[in-house]
Design an enzyme around this catalytic site. Structure first.
Site, short mmCIF file in Angstrom:
data_model
loop_
_atom_site.label_atom_id
_atom_site.label_comp_id
_atom_site.label_asym_id
_atom_site.label_seq_id
_atom_site.Cartn_x
_atom_site.Cartn_y
_atom_site.Cartn_z
N GLU A 173 -12.13 12.63 13.53
CA GLU A 173 -12.97 12.60 12.33
C GLU A 173 -14.35 13.21 12.55
O GLU A 173 -15.38 12.55 12.34
CB GLU A 173 -13.07 11.17 11.80
CG GLU A 173 -11.70 10.59 11.44
CD GLU A 173 -11.75 9.12 11.02
OE1 GLU A 173 -12.86 8.56 10.91
OE2 GLU A 173 -10.67 8.55 10.79
N ASN A 214 -8.50 15.64 15.09
CA ASN A 214 -7.80 14.81 14.11
C ASN A 214 -8.77 14.38 13.03
O ASN A 214 -9.91 14.00 13.32
CB ASN A 214 -7.22 13.58 14.83
CG ASN A 214 -6.26 12.77 14.00
OD1 ASN A 214 -5.29 13.32 13.48
ND2 ASN A 214 -6.50 11.47 13.89
N HIS A 250 -3.65 9.64 5.09
CA HIS A 250 -3.74 8.34 4.43
C HIS A 250 -3.83 8.62 2.93
O HIS A 250 -4.91 8.90 2.40
CB HIS A 250 -4.98 7.57 4.92
CG HIS A 250 -4.91 7.15 6.34
ND1 HIS A 250 -3.94 6.27 6.81
CD2 HIS A 250 -5.65 7.50 7.43
CE1 HIS A 250 -4.12 6.06 8.11
NE2 HIS A 250 -5.14 6.80 8.51
N GLU A 279 -1.10 9.93 10.83
CA GLU A 279 -1.37 8.54 10.42
C GLU A 279 -0.88 8.28 9.00
O GLU A 279 -1.56 7.64 8.19
CB GLU A 279 -2.88 8.25 10.52
CG GLU A 279 -3.46 8.51 11.90
CD GLU A 279 -4.94 8.20 12.01
OE1 GLU A 279 -5.46 7.43 11.16
OE2 GLU A 279 -5.59 8.72 12.94
N ASP A 281 0.43 7.04 5.59
CA ASP A 281 0.81 5.92 4.73
C ASP A 281 0.43 6.28 3.31
O ASP A 281 -0.34 7.22 3.08
CB ASP A 281 0.21 4.57 5.17
CG ASP A 281 -1.29 4.61 5.42
OD1 ASP A 281 -1.98 5.47 4.83
OD2 ASP A 281 -1.79 3.77 6.20
#
Length: 523
Positions: A173, A214, A250, A279, A281
């Site tokens: 990030e 990432n 996300h 990651e 979801d």
């Protein structure tokens, strides 16, 4: 079709008989009816694991995990059999591995790598450098000491896990939403050079590990992904060791699907980099309902399809596979239900969508006729009217077929919800222009039996005939409506209204096939 794929399809055709045996065994072992989780496990066992299906496509499929849940035997049974890669959620972060300067503790991370070794899984290391979950001593360091501390931390951790970790999220990030660099002790001390320094240190400590940057909200084209693209291009030009870009993914059903995700992945791949979904979801506002669940399944499917379409997309990791251990409810109050399995470890429709996208199930569809897969339809929208307070509503709509078979349009409708305000109760509707011909477009306004927030009527758009080919769009359908007395609307709080002037996925405009909702979230 490869021999591996052919074998999986042959095995899928034998599921009914094998599944009966598996469920009978579950009943015998438990002394009672199989639970939903046991039934789901039996189905998965006969279809092949998610990872096996992904491997047949040249990818991997993984899950995040963490130390507390590794004591849950039912959870670890699925984690160890369904997934071929795992990522520790917290146990390799700086606050855990070096809580006091110079004092390292890798015990929690070792539990994860040991589990992976026992189950034949690879491990993605997460993460060496991040602005968050830092022990307080890092932020208290004088700027002149930060580089040495960062380099030592990377060296110690990457050396410890050499051979046990196949890829590292070296820097996590680094960007703000507008594409500027995020402030952190590392950026304050070294500027953006800290990223190259971190990558070089990780490569020196473990030359065989794949090294990634990432971040979240870089899945689609936009300012943040543009910033990442510029950064990695510069790093590669400078010869900095970098193997790939991680897209966290996300996602949320109340927001549009990432714009041009496949094209965005491809532009990084064209630089010679790997891409990974790290990651994944898809959260929703609770309580869950059929419409939200349908949109969620569609988002999961689209992520898988985007990765499969890009050769250098190496795999997908979900950010834990079950709602039981999801990070979402504590981070986004009132939201949840984001994962492939529910809190009881029972499979959800999203899991079926992922399996189908990976080629793991024969859905009984045709080979290109007009029946098609209605779940592959989605609506896109742009605002064609800059005023929210005039006497017309003018939504621009288009329907997109993201599936692999043609879909007949005669049974398809779209709904755009709005509020009527005062004035005449009857409406006039027009299709002003469409490349498919306005003579094939049907339209009417319907009053809702039960008004909702931002919605007491909807514009329903349908089609008199035609079909939509795989990957095709209807193109723009310019719609317009007004009240018979030309009284004004207030669109500012209308449920389906948006301000975007370019077409984007529109989850607040629903798509129906034969009256069954297949896309979007109704008010």
């Amino acid at each position: 079709m490869s021999s591996m794929k052919r074998c999986m399809h042959d095995r899928a055709r034998g599921i009914p008989t094998l599944l009966a045996g598996a469920l009978t065994l579950a009943l015998a072992l438990t002394g009672g009816p199989a639970t939903a989780a046991q039934q789901g496990t039996a189905i998965a066992a006969q279809q092949g694991s998610l990872h096996e299906l992904a491997v047949a496509q040249g990818k991997y499929f993984g899950s995040a995990t963490d130390n507390p849940e590794l004591t849950d035997a039912a959870y670890t049974a699925i984690l160890g059999s369904e997934f071929g890669q795992i990522t520790p959620g917290n146990s390799m972060k700086w606050d855990t591995t070096e809580p006091v300067q110079g004092q390292f503790n890798f015990a929690k991370g070792d539990v994860v790598t040991d589990f992976a070794a026992q189950h034949g899984q690879t491990v993605r290391g997460h993460t060496l450098v991040w602005h968050s979950q830092l022990p307080s001593w890092v932020g208290a360091l004088p700027s002149a000491q930060v580089e040495a501390a960062m380099t030592r931390h990377i060296t110690e951790e990457a050396t410890h896990y050499r051979g046990a970790v196949t890829a590292w999220d070296v820097v996590n990030e680094p960007f703000n939403e507008d594409g500027t660099f995020r402030t952190s002790p590392f950026y304050t001390a070294m500027g953006s050079d800290y990223i190259a320094t971190a990558l070089r240190a990780a490569h020196a400590a473990d030359p065989d590990a794949k090294l990634y940057l990432n971040d979240y909200n870089i899945e689609g084209l936009g300012a943040k992904s543009d910033a990442m693209y510029t950064l990695v291009t510069e790093l590669l030009d400078e010869g900095v060791p970098l193997d790939g870009v991680g897209m966290q993914a996300h996602l949320a059903v109340q927001y549009g699907f990432p714009y041009q995700m496949q094209a965005n992945m491809q532009r990084f791949a064209d630089l010679g980099l790997d891409v990974a979904v790290t990651e994944l979801d898809v959260r929703m506002a609770l309580p869950a309902d059929a419409a939200k669940t349908t949109t969620q399944s569609g988002y999961y499917r689209q992520v898988v399809e985007a990765c499969l379409a890009v050769e250098r997309c190496v795999g997908i990791t979900v950010w834990d596979y079950t709602d039981k251990y999801s990070w979402v409810p504590s981070t986004f109050p009132g939201q949840g239900a984001a994962n492939l399995y529910d809190e009881n470890l029972a499979p959800k429709p999203a899991l079926s969508a992922v399996r189908t996208a990976l080629g793991g199930a024969d859905d009984g569809g045709d080979d290109g006729g007009e029946g098609g897969d209605p779940g592959a339809l989605k609506a896109q929208y742009r605002n064609s009217d800059s005023s929210v307070g005039d006497n017309q509503i003018k939504p621009g709509l288009q329907l997109v077929n993201t599936g692999t078979t043609a879909v007949g349009l005669s049974d398809v409708t779209l709904r755009y919800w709005f509020t009527a305000g005062s004035g005449a109760p009857d409406y006039r509707t027009w299709c002003d222009w469409s490349p498919i011909g306005c003579n094939t477009v049907t339209h009417r306004v319907v009053a809702m039996d039960t008004p909702k927030a931002g919605a007491d009527h909807y514009l329903e758009v349908g089609f008199g005939s035609g079909s939509l080919a795989p990957g095709a769009s209807t193109g723009e359908i310019q719609m317009r409506l007004n009240k018979s007395d030309w009284s004004v609307f207030d669109e500012s709080d209308d449920y389906s209204h948006g301000s975007g002037t370019s077409y984007a996925d529109a989850p607040r405009i629903a798509v129906y096939v034969d009256g069954e909702q297949v896309w979007g979230v109704a008010p």
